[in-house]
Scaffold this active site. Structure first.
Site, PDB file in Angstrom:
ATOM      1  N   SER A   1      -3.256  -5.454  -1.559  1.00  0.00           N
ATOM      2  CA  SER A   1      -3.584  -4.391  -0.600  1.00  0.00           C
ATOM      3  C   SER A   1      -4.633  -4.924   0.377  1.00  0.00           C
ATOM      4  CB  SER A   1      -4.155  -3.198  -1.371  1.00  0.00           C
ATOM      5  OG  SER A   1      -4.768  -2.256  -0.510  1.00  0.00           O
TER       6      SER A   1
ATOM      7  N   TYR B   1      -8.882   2.123  -7.070  1.00  0.00           N
ATOM      8  CA  TYR B   1      -7.789   1.424  -6.374  1.00  0.00           C
ATOM      9  C   TYR B   1      -8.306   0.080  -5.851  1.00  0.00           C
ATOM     10  CZ  TYR B   1      -3.742   0.783  -3.275  1.00  0.00           C
ATOM     11  OH  TYR B   1      -2.620   0.292  -2.647  1.00  0.00           O
TER      12      TYR B   1
HETATM   13  P1  NAD Z   1       4.935   4.976  -3.373  1.00  0.00           P
HETATM   14  O1  NAD Z   1       4.032   5.980  -3.979  1.00  0.00           O
HETATM   15  O2  NAD Z   1       6.029   5.411  -2.474  1.00  0.00           O
HETATM   16  O3  NAD Z   1       5.575   4.046  -4.499  1.00  0.00           O
HETATM   17  C1  NAD Z   1       4.922   3.736  -5.691  1.00  0.00           C
HETATM   18  C2  NAD Z   1       5.974   3.377  -6.716  1.00  0.00           C
HETATM   19  O4  NAD Z   1       5.336   3.118  -7.977  1.00  0.00           O
HETATM   20  C3  NAD Z   1       6.963   4.531  -6.961  1.00  0.00           C
HETATM   21  O5  NAD Z   1       8.238   4.019  -7.208  1.00  0.00           O
HETATM   22  C4  NAD Z   1       6.410   5.154  -8.222  1.00  0.00           C
HETATM   23  O6  NAD Z   1       7.363   5.888  -8.947  1.00  0.00           O
HETATM   24  C5  NAD Z   1       5.953   3.918  -8.968  1.00  0.00           C
HETATM   25  N1  NAD Z   1       5.027   4.230 -10.041  1.00  0.00           N
HETATM   26  C6  NAD Z   1       3.814   4.819  -9.946  1.00  0.00           C
HETATM   27  N2  NAD Z   1       3.296   4.994 -11.171  1.00  0.00           N
HETATM   28  C7  NAD Z   1       4.187   4.489 -12.056  1.00  0.00           C
HETATM   29  C8  NAD Z   1       4.216   4.377 -13.462  1.00  0.00           C
HETATM   30  N3  NAD Z   1       3.222   4.843 -14.216  1.00  0.00           N
HETATM   31  N4  NAD Z   1       5.299   3.819 -14.039  1.00  0.00           N
HETATM   32  C9  NAD Z   1       6.336   3.350 -13.297  1.00  0.00           C
HETATM   33  N5  NAD Z   1       6.368   3.438 -11.950  1.00  0.00           N
HETATM   34  C10 NAD Z   1       5.300   4.007 -11.353  1.00  0.00           C
HETATM   35  O7  NAD Z   1       3.962   4.018  -2.570  1.00  0.00           O
HETATM   36  P2  NAD Z   1       4.187   2.564  -1.938  1.00  0.00           P
HETATM   37  O8  NAD Z   1       3.321   2.535  -0.758  1.00  0.00           O
HETATM   38  O9  NAD Z   1       5.600   2.224  -1.827  1.00  0.00           O
HETATM   39  O10 NAD Z   1       3.491   1.666  -3.045  1.00  0.00           O
HETATM   40  C11 NAD Z   1       4.068   0.494  -3.593  1.00  0.00           C
HETATM   41  C12 NAD Z   1       2.972  -0.507  -3.879  1.00  0.00           C
HETATM   42  O11 NAD Z   1       2.400  -0.929  -2.642  1.00  0.00           O
HETATM   43  C13 NAD Z   1       1.826   0.038  -4.717  1.00  0.00           C
HETATM   44  O12 NAD Z   1       1.368  -0.970  -5.605  1.00  0.00           O
HETATM   45  C14 NAD Z   1       0.772   0.330  -3.674  1.00  0.00           C
HETATM   46  O13 NAD Z   1      -0.521   0.323  -4.196  1.00  0.00           O
HETATM   47  C15 NAD Z   1       0.997  -0.810  -2.716  1.00  0.00           C
HETATM   48  N6  NAD Z   1       0.448  -0.669  -1.385  1.00  0.00           N
HETATM   49  C16 NAD Z   1       0.861   0.317  -0.540  1.00  0.00           C
HETATM   50  C17 NAD Z   1       0.302   0.388   0.732  1.00  0.00           C
HETATM   51  C18 NAD Z   1       0.712   1.431   1.722  1.00  0.00           C
HETATM   52  O14 NAD Z   1       0.113   1.492   2.783  1.00  0.00           O
HETATM   53  N7  NAD Z   1       1.694   2.260   1.467  1.00  0.00           N
HETATM   54  C19 NAD Z   1      -0.658  -0.526   1.128  1.00  0.00           C
HETATM   55  C20 NAD Z   1      -1.054  -1.502   0.235  1.00  0.00           C
HETATM   56  C21 NAD Z   1      -0.495  -1.570  -1.006  1.00  0.00           C
END
Ligand code: NAD
Length: 253
Positions: free
Chosen positions: A145, A158
């Site tokens: 991130s 986080y």
């Molecule tokens: P999102 O919330 O759409 O997706 C998160 C995914 O993780 C979903 O499929 C959810 O079901 C799964 N998940 C959460 N808890 C879980 C658990 N206990 N068991 C199994 N699956 C679980 O958000 P996203 O933005 O697609 O996030 C994906 C990754 O990217 C994450 O690690 C997030 O921290 C990271 N991220 C996102 C951003 C952003 O701006 N969206 C930026 C940096 C990092």
């Protein structure tokens, strides 16, 4: 230069949390490059499954709560029983909890660290053991991130988890590079997914974030496609322990 360096035909990739968001974008990209997908989700990855299968690739639908690492051995056994091999692991599942540090509770600390960091470590360990036994190397891609580099506001667990992901990526790369296992991470910038719905709904935060992104837009799940295929393929065989920012220039600012 061989341009089939990026193809993943015949390989199997595990992607956690691929029913939506960035995980879905990465699963589709890996399938487009030729890989079969093992999706590990809490709820039905209906759309992802249909899109992967429409590309002519197999999709194995496994369910687990990545907050509990007890599920990992069973996931590996099921994946291997049905696919016979594992080449790529994308530790994508992640959650975020927002509260002032003074009020931040233990449950919000533990849940975020368990899903984002602890499960990524133990899933990597299990897949690395398998890859070493297979003797074909492997690719582990963690999702970091901007808060692997910066402090953030009101998201202390986080930030701790994602800073940990970046450090762990380097630590595991050092131990496993000699076994042909590349461990790297992708650090997405501000991407339009469920994870950032609260930020995008807050008009002033949304405007401030957009004003600071050199590309002038939120990232999309499809922006992860090239980077994840690169890190999953032979094209990155000499890239170890690196965290690649996919951030529209946010960190360069
Ligand atoms: P999102 O919330 O759409 O997706 C998160 C995914 O993780 C979903 O499929 C959810 O079901 C799964 N998940 C959460 N808890 C879980 C658990 N206990 N068991 C199994 N699956 C679980 O958000 P996203 O933005 O697609 O996030 C994906 C990754 O990217 C994450 O690690 C997030 O921290 C990271 N991220 C996102 C951003 C952003 O701006 N969206 C930026 C940096 C990092």
């Amino acid at each position: 230069m061989q341009f089939d360096l990026f193809q993943l035909k015949g390989q199997v990739a595990i992607v956690t949390g691929c029913n939506t968001g960035l995980g879905q974008g990465m699963a589709l990209a890996l399938a487009q490059a030729g890989a079969d997908i093992v999706g590990v989700n809490q709820s039905a990855p209906t759309e992802t499954r249909a899109q992967v299968e429409a590309l002519g690739r197999r999709f194995l639908d496994l369910r687990a709560d990545m907050a509990d690492i007890g599920c990992i051995p069973g996931l590996l056994t099921q994946a291997l029983a049905l696919t016979g091999r594992i080449d790529i692991l994308v530790n994508n599942a992640g959650i975020i909890r927002r509260a002032d540090a003074l009020q931040f509770g233990e449950a919000d600390w533990d849940e975020v660290l368990n899903v984002n960091l602890k499960s990524a470590f133990f899933f990597s360990q299990a897949v690395a053991r398998h890859c070493m036994a297979q003797g074909r190397g492997g690719k582990i891609i963690n999702v970091a991130s901007m808060l692997s580099f910066q402090g953030g506001v009101r998201v202390p667990s986080y930030t701790a988890s994602k800073s940990g992901v970046m450090g762990m990526t380097k630590a595991l790369a050092n131990e496993w590079a000699a076994h042909g296992i590349n461990v790297n991470a992708i650090a997405p910038g501000y991407m339009a997914t469920n994870n950032t719905a609260a930020l995008r709904a807050d008009e002033s935060r949304n405007a401030a974030i957009l004003a600071r992104i050199p590309t002038g837009r939120w990232g999309e799940p499809s922006d992860m496609a090239g980077p994840v295929v690169f890190l999953a393929s032979q094209a990155s065989n000499y890239v170890n322990g690196y965290t690649l920012a996919v951030d529209g220039g946010w960190l360069a600012r």
